[in-house]
Design a protein around this motif. Sequence first.
Motif: not given
Length: 155
Positions: A144-155
Motif C-alpha cells: 500500500f502507498e505510504a502517506w505523510d502530510v509533511r511531504k506535500n505541505q500544501s494543506a
Amino acid sequence: MLNEVLKSPITARHIAESKKLYQDILDTQGQVHCVWTGKKISNYAIDHVIPFSVWKNNDLWNLLPATAKINAQKRDKIPAPDLIEHQRGHILEYWEILHKHQQQRFEKEIQVALLGNHTFDSWKSQGITQLQNSCNYLIETRGFEAWDVRKNQSA
C-alpha cells in the motif's frame, strides 16, 4: 469470543458516534485539531487512520478528526510510521478522550485490534507501536502507498 466471530461483516463506514463525540469536544472546548497537521479546525472530517478500504474497521481508536482537505488527500493511503510518531501527541490526546467518554468500547476495541496479549496498563505506548507496526506491514509487505502530510505541505 463466539459472539465476535458470528457478527456480520462490517460493510459500511460508521462514523456518526465519533463525529458526535468530536462535535461535543468542539462545543465544550471550542477547538478540535487535525490529527495529521495539528492545526485548529472547526469543520472536520473523520479519518479512518487505517483506511476503511484496506481494513473494514470502525473502531473508535481508528476514527480521528482531520480537515476535509487532508482527509481527501490521504484517501486510501497508509500513514507512514514516522508520521504516526510525529503526531503521537495528537493521536494519544484523542485516544484519551475516547477512552474517557467510551471506556468499555474503547478498551475492548483497542485490546483486540492493537494490544493483543499485552496488558491494558501500557495501552498508550503499545497502541502507538502496534499502529506503526501495522502501517509498516501494510506499506512494506502488502504494497500500500505510504502517506505523510509533511511531504506535500500544501494543506
